[in-house]
Design a protein around this motif. Sequence first.
Motif, PDB file in Angstrom:
ATOM      1  N   MET A   1       0.849  -1.193   0.000  1.00 50.41           N
ATOM      2  CA  MET A   1       0.000   0.000   0.000  1.00 50.41           C
ATOM      3  C   MET A   1       0.884   1.242   0.000  1.00 50.41           C
ATOM      4  O   MET A   1       1.798   1.375   0.798  1.00 50.41           O
ATOM      5  N   SER A   2       0.610   2.149  -0.900  1.00 47.48           N
ATOM      6  CA  SER A   2       1.356   3.413  -0.969  1.00 47.48           C
ATOM      7  C   SER A   2       0.991   4.287   0.216  1.00 47.48           C
ATOM      8  O   SER A   2      -0.120   4.210   0.751  1.00 47.48           O
ATOM      9  N   THR A   3       1.949   5.136   0.641  1.00 50.90           N
ATOM     10  CA  THR A   3       1.628   6.021   1.764  1.00 50.90           C
ATOM     11  C   THR A   3       0.534   7.018   1.374  1.00 50.90           C
ATOM     12  O   THR A   3      -0.088   7.613   2.231  1.00 50.90           O
ATOM     13  N   ALA A   4       0.323   7.196   0.042  1.00 52.47           N
ATOM     14  CA  ALA A   4      -0.758   8.087  -0.395  1.00 52.47           C
ATOM     15  C   ALA A   4      -2.121   7.553   0.032  1.00 52.47           C
ATOM     16  O   ALA A   4      -3.109   8.277   0.012  1.00 52.47           O
ATOM     17  N   ASP A   5      -2.166   6.278   0.417  1.00 47.70           N
ATOM     18  CA  ASP A   5      -3.444   5.695   0.832  1.00 47.70           C
ATOM     19  C   ASP A   5      -3.584   5.613   2.337  1.00 47.70           C
ATOM     20  O   ASP A   5      -4.530   5.018   2.842  1.00 47.70           O
ATOM     21  N   THR A   6      -2.612   6.141   3.081  1.00 48.72           N
ATOM     22  CA  THR A   6      -2.664   6.044   4.529  1.00 48.72           C
ATOM     23  C   THR A   6      -2.968   7.401   5.157  1.00 48.72           C
ATOM     24  O   THR A   6      -2.756   8.452   4.563  1.00 48.72           O
ATOM     25  N   LEU A   7      -3.447   7.318   6.386  1.00 50.93           N
ATOM     26  CA  LEU A   7      -3.745   8.506   7.179  1.00 50.93           C
ATOM     27  C   LEU A   7      -2.513   9.411   7.283  1.00 50.93           C
ATOM     28  O   LEU A   7      -2.601  10.629   7.074  1.00 50.93           O
ATOM     29  N   GLY A   8      -1.362   8.818   7.593  1.00 53.85           N
ATOM     30  CA  GLY A   8      -0.148   9.616   7.708  1.00 53.85           C
ATOM     31  C   GLY A   8       0.292  10.188   6.362  1.00 53.85           C
ATOM     32  O   GLY A   8       0.849  11.271   6.298  1.00 53.85           O
ATOM     33  N   GLY A   9       0.000   9.445   5.282  1.00 52.47           N
ATOM     34  CA  GLY A   9       0.435   9.880   3.966  1.00 52.47           C
ATOM     35  C   GLY A   9      -0.329  11.082   3.444  1.00 52.47           C
ATOM     36  O   GLY A   9       0.259  12.016   2.894  1.00 52.47           O
TER      37      GLY A   9
ATOM     38  N   GLY B   1      -2.624  12.939   5.393  1.00 54.28           N
ATOM     39  CA  GLY B   1      -2.818  13.937   6.438  1.00 54.28           C
ATOM     40  C   GLY B   1      -4.276  14.105   6.845  1.00 54.28           C
ATOM     41  O   GLY B   1      -5.196  13.565   6.227  1.00 54.28           O
ATOM     42  N   GLU B   2      -4.441  14.896   7.892  1.00 54.62           N
ATOM     43  CA  GLU B   2      -5.756  15.026   8.528  1.00 54.62           C
ATOM     44  C   GLU B   2      -6.790  15.687   7.611  1.00 54.62           C
ATOM     45  O   GLU B   2      -7.902  15.190   7.454  1.00 54.62           O
ATOM     46  N   SER B   3      -6.409  16.811   6.991  1.00 60.10           N
ATOM     47  CA  SER B   3      -7.398  17.560   6.212  1.00 60.10           C
ATOM     48  C   SER B   3      -7.942  16.738   5.051  1.00 60.10           C
ATOM     49  O   SER B   3      -9.156  16.684   4.833  1.00 60.10           O
ATOM     50  N   ALA B   4      -7.029  16.082   4.323  1.00 58.94           N
ATOM     51  CA  ALA B   4      -7.469  15.304   3.167  1.00 58.94           C
ATOM     52  C   ALA B   4      -8.296  14.097   3.612  1.00 58.94           C
ATOM     53  O   ALA B   4      -9.255  13.696   2.940  1.00 58.94           O
TER      54      ALA B   4
ATOM     55  N   PRO C   1      -3.390   4.660  14.079  1.00 56.74           N
ATOM     56  CA  PRO C   1      -1.979   4.692  13.682  1.00 56.74           C
ATOM     57  C   PRO C   1      -1.813   5.355  12.319  1.00 56.74           C
ATOM     58  O   PRO C   1      -2.699   5.258  11.461  1.00 56.74           O
ATOM     59  N   GLU C   2      -0.662   5.983  12.118  1.00 55.49           N
ATOM     60  CA  GLU C   2      -0.442   6.723  10.869  1.00 55.49           C
ATOM     61  C   GLU C   2      -0.435   5.812   9.645  1.00 55.49           C
ATOM     62  O   GLU C   2      -0.697   6.269   8.532  1.00 55.49           O
ATOM     63  N   HIS C   3      -0.119   4.526   9.855  1.00 50.55           N
ATOM     64  CA  HIS C   3      -0.093   3.606   8.703  1.00 50.55           C
ATOM     65  C   HIS C   3      -1.484   3.099   8.345  1.00 50.55           C
ATOM     66  O   HIS C   3      -1.643   2.286   7.434  1.00 50.55           O
ATOM     67  N   THR C   4      -2.504   3.549   9.070  1.00 47.13           N
ATOM     68  CA  THR C   4      -3.871   3.095   8.797  1.00 47.13           C
ATOM     69  C   THR C   4      -4.312   3.548   7.404  1.00 47.13           C
ATOM     70  O   THR C   4      -4.145   4.705   7.034  1.00 47.13           O
ATOM     71  N   ALA C   5      -4.888   2.628   6.647  1.00 49.95           N
ATOM     72  CA  ALA C   5      -5.401   2.987   5.323  1.00 49.95           C
ATOM     73  C   ALA C   5      -6.575   3.947   5.473  1.00 49.95           C
ATOM     74  O   ALA C   5      -7.411   3.787   6.365  1.00 49.95           O
ATOM     75  N   VAL C   6      -6.635   4.932   4.583  1.00 49.68           N
ATOM     76  CA  VAL C   6      -7.766   5.858   4.599  1.00 49.68           C
ATOM     77  C   VAL C   6      -9.075   5.094   4.397  1.00 49.68           C
ATOM     78  O   VAL C   6     -10.117   5.459   4.944  1.00 49.68           O
ATOM     79  N   SER C   7      -9.002   3.986   3.652  1.00 49.93           N
ATOM     80  CA  SER C   7     -10.211   3.188   3.429  1.00 49.93           C
ATOM     81  C   SER C   7     -10.782   2.643   4.742  1.00 49.93           C
ATOM     82  O   SER C   7     -11.981   2.388   4.832  1.00 49.93           O
ATOM     83  N   VAL C   8      -9.935   2.459   5.752  1.00 48.15           N
ATOM     84  CA  VAL C   8     -10.435   2.026   7.060  1.00 48.15           C
ATOM     85  C   VAL C   8     -11.329   3.123   7.654  1.00 48.15           C
ATOM     86  O   VAL C   8     -12.425   2.850   8.151  1.00 48.15           O
ATOM     87  N   LEU C   9     -10.865   4.364   7.565  1.00 45.85           N
ATOM     88  CA  LEU C   9     -11.674   5.477   8.074  1.00 45.85           C
ATOM     89  C   LEU C   9     -12.966   5.602   7.277  1.00 45.85           C
ATOM     90  O   LEU C   9     -14.044   5.859   7.835  1.00 45.85           O
ATOM     91  N   GLU C  10     -12.866   5.423   5.959  1.00 47.47           N
ATOM     92  CA  GLU C  10     -14.068   5.480   5.124  1.00 47.47           C
ATOM     93  C   GLU C  10     -15.051   4.379   5.520  1.00 47.47           C
ATOM     94  O   GLU C  10     -16.265   4.601   5.573  1.00 47.47           O
ATOM     95  N   GLY C  11     -14.514   3.201   5.797  1.00 40.97           N
ATOM     96  CA  GLY C  11     -15.384   2.094   6.202  1.00 40.97           C
ATOM     97  C   GLY C  11     -16.070   2.370   7.528  1.00 40.97           C
ATOM     98  O   GLY C  11     -17.261   2.080   7.699  1.00 40.97           O
ATOM     99  N   ILE C  12     -15.336   2.943   8.475  1.00 39.97           N
ATOM    100  CA  ILE C  12     -15.937   3.300   9.764  1.00 39.97           C
ATOM    101  C   ILE C  12     -17.051   4.322   9.539  1.00 39.97           C
ATOM    102  O   ILE C  12     -18.148   4.206  10.110  1.00 39.97           O
TER     103      ILE C  12
ATOM    104  N   SER D   1      -7.187  11.872  15.327  1.00 35.12           N
ATOM    105  CA  SER D   1      -5.879  11.975  15.961  1.00 35.12           C
ATOM    106  C   SER D   1      -5.022  10.783  15.572  1.00 35.12           C
ATOM    107  O   SER D   1      -5.530   9.760  15.116  1.00 35.12           O
ATOM    108  N   ALA D   2      -3.720  10.933  15.807  1.00 36.87           N
ATOM    109  CA  ALA D   2      -2.788   9.819  15.641  1.00 36.87           C
ATOM    110  C   ALA D   2      -2.625   9.097  16.972  1.00 36.87           C
ATOM    111  O   ALA D   2      -2.631   9.718  18.032  1.00 36.87           O
ATOM    112  N   SER D   3      -2.531   7.763  16.912  1.00 33.63           N
ATOM    113  CA  SER D   3      -2.319   6.963  18.112  1.00 33.63           C
ATOM    114  C   SER D   3      -1.731   5.626  17.703  1.00 33.63           C
ATOM    115  O   SER D   3      -1.947   5.165  16.580  1.00 33.63           O
ATOM    116  N   ASN D   4      -1.027   4.977  18.612  1.00 31.54           N
ATOM    117  CA  ASN D   4      -0.580   3.615  18.332  1.00 31.54           C
ATOM    118  C   ASN D   4      -1.717   2.610  18.409  1.00 31.54           C
ATOM    119  O   ASN D   4      -1.567   1.478  17.977  1.00 31.54           O
TER     120      ASN D   4
END
Lengths: 324, 324
Positions: free
Chosen positions: A1-9, A11-14, A99-110, A133-136
Amino acid sequence: MSTADTLGGIGESATLARIFPRLPAASHQLLGPGDDAAVVSAPDGRFVVTTDMMIHGPDFRLAWSSPFDLGWKAAASNLADVAAMGAVPTALVVAIAAPEHTAVSVLEGIADGLREGCEFLAPGCGVVGGDLSASNTLTITVTAFGDLEGRAPVLRSGARPGDTIAVAGALGEAAAGLRLLFEQGTLDGEPNAAAAAPLRERYPELVGAQLAPRPPIGHGRLAAIAGATAMLDLSDGLALDARRVARASGVALNLDSVLVGSREALDGGEDHSLLACFPPQATLPEGFRPLGVVTAGGGVLVDGTEYESLGGWDPYAGWNGGVG
Amino acid sequence: MSTADTLGGIGESATLARIFPRLPAASHQLLGPGDDAAVVSAPDGRFVVTTDMMIHGPDFRLAWSSPFDLGWKAAASNLADVAAMGAVPTALVVAIAAPEHTAVSVLEGIADGLREGCEFLAPGCGVVGGDLSASNTLTITVTAFGDLEGRAPVLRSGARPGDTIAVAGALGEAAAGLRLLFEQGTLDGEPNAAAAAPLRERYPELVGAQLAPRPPIGHGRLAAIAGATAMLDLSDGLALDARRVARASGVALNLDSVLVGSREALDGGEDHSLLACFPPQATLPEGFRPLGVVTAGGGVLVDGTEYESLGGWDPYAGWNGGVG
C-alpha cells in the motif's frame, strides 16, 4: 500500500475531506462540522448524553471486525444507551485515533458503518462533529445525544414490586457469536480473518449480533410512552444488568427461566437489548416480551431462587494486551 | 507498586468510586453519572458541542505532563472550543482509556486536573458522565457542551473588511514552553522528568502554557456580546488559524507585526487563546487587544505583505511512535 493511501500519507485535512461526505446528516443539527464546535437542537431544553470508547484489543479484533462493523457497533452501542433513557437519538460526535499507517479506506469504512448504522437503527440521527488523531492504538470514542421529547428520563431506579420485567431485542446472541469466533475463528490461538469468514456465513445472526448488533433503538421511546418504571441497555448480560436495576430500585428481579431461555441468555453480554420494567396493569409495548416479575427483596432471582453467577461472560476479562 | 493500586488490580467499579468524588459538579446537570446516560439542561433549546482527544505520544509525554496537567489541559482545550463559539461551557463528558498497569492515582490526578481546570476556567461547568476502558495507549477524550444564552453562535465566516482583528490570551507561550521542553527537558534525546522539573520552576509561564494552559474561556461570551463577527480558538498558531478565518470569511487578515510581537507569536500553536474580529466601531471587550485589520482579498498578511509560512510549529508532525 502506498503512503498516499494512509492517514499519515495524506494527512488530517485530506482524510476528513474523504470522510465527511460519508457521514450521516442529523435532522437536529443547527451547525455541523467545520467550526470550533457544532450546535444541536434540544427542543425541550434538555439533552441526553452518553459516551463510550471502543479500543483495538480489549473491545475488538481487526481480524474479525471490518471497519464497517466498527462504525456500526460504535453507533449501535451508544444509541442503545440513549434509547435506554427513553430518548430519541438526535446526534453523535465521533473521535477517532488511528496509527499513521492506517489505510484511509479504514476510516471510510468506519464512516460508512456509522452512516448505515444510524440510518437503520435511528433514522434522523447523524454525526455533527468529531476529531481525528494519531495513536498507536485504534480507538473510536462516540458521544451520543438524545431528545426526551418532554418526558422524564427512564432511570434504573424506578422498578416497584409487582412490575413486569420485559425485554426488547435478543438475549445471548452476541455472546454466542463471540464464543463461536473464539472457538472457531482463530488460527494458532490468534484471531484470524480467514477462519472467521465462514462463521459469518453459517451463523449470520449470532456473529452479526456480536460484530454489528441491531439493538431495538426505537423501542426505548415506546417503553417510556408505555410507562416503563425502569430501563437499561443490556451491555454486560441480563443477570448482571438486572442486578443493577435491582440495586438502584431496592427490589428483587425474579426471572422465569422458561421465558429467559438459555444460560447464555442470562449471562451473555453485549446484546444492547433494552431491559425494562412496566407497571402490572400496563400493556407491554410492541417488541417487548415478558421475562419475570419484580418482587420485594434484593438481587436477581431465577424461578424464585437467588442467582449467584457473576454473569457477563467476558473473554477479555484477562486481556493480555494482544490486539489481533 | 502493588496491583491493588492499579486500574487492572482494583477494576472499573472501584476505580470509578475513587474518581467520582473528585469530579466537578455541573450546574446545568439534571442527571449525573450512574445511569445509561446523563441529562443536561439546554436553556435556549440548543447546545454547543465539541470533542477532542489527547493521546499519549503525539499529544503528551508522561515524563513532562503530570496526571493533573493532563486533566487540566483536556478540559482547557475543549472549553476553549466552546468559548470560541461565544458560548458558556456547561458540562463535559470524559472517556479515558488506560493500560491495566496504570496506577489509580493517575486517574485521580486526571480527575483533580479536570476539576480544578473547570473551577478556574469555567466555574459552574462540570463532568456529567464518562467511560473508563482498557487500552495499550493512555487516551483522554473530552466532549464539552456550552450554552449560547439565546445568541447566534460566532462562526469563523463572519469577518468583514474593516473589522478589527483582536486576541484574548497569550500568543506563542505554549510553543515556547514546548521548545524549552524539547531542548532542555530531555536525556539522551528522550523526554525526561528530572530534566524538565527545573524548567517548570524557571519558566513557569511558558512551560505552564504548554502543559496546563489557561485560555480566557469567559472572554468568548464577552466577545459575542460585544458583537464579534468571527472567532476561533488558536490551537494551531495565529498565522494558520487566521488563515482559516480568512478562508471561511472570504477576506484577508492583515496583522501588524508590532502588535503581534515575535515570530513565535505568529507560528506557535496550542495557546488556545481566542482570535476574534469586531466591527470597526465596536469597543473591544475587556481582555482583547488589537492585532490588525480585516481587508478585502484573501489569506494572511503581515504589515500588508502576504505571510507564506505554513505556521503551527509542530514537533510531533513527524511523530515516530515514541511515547516518552
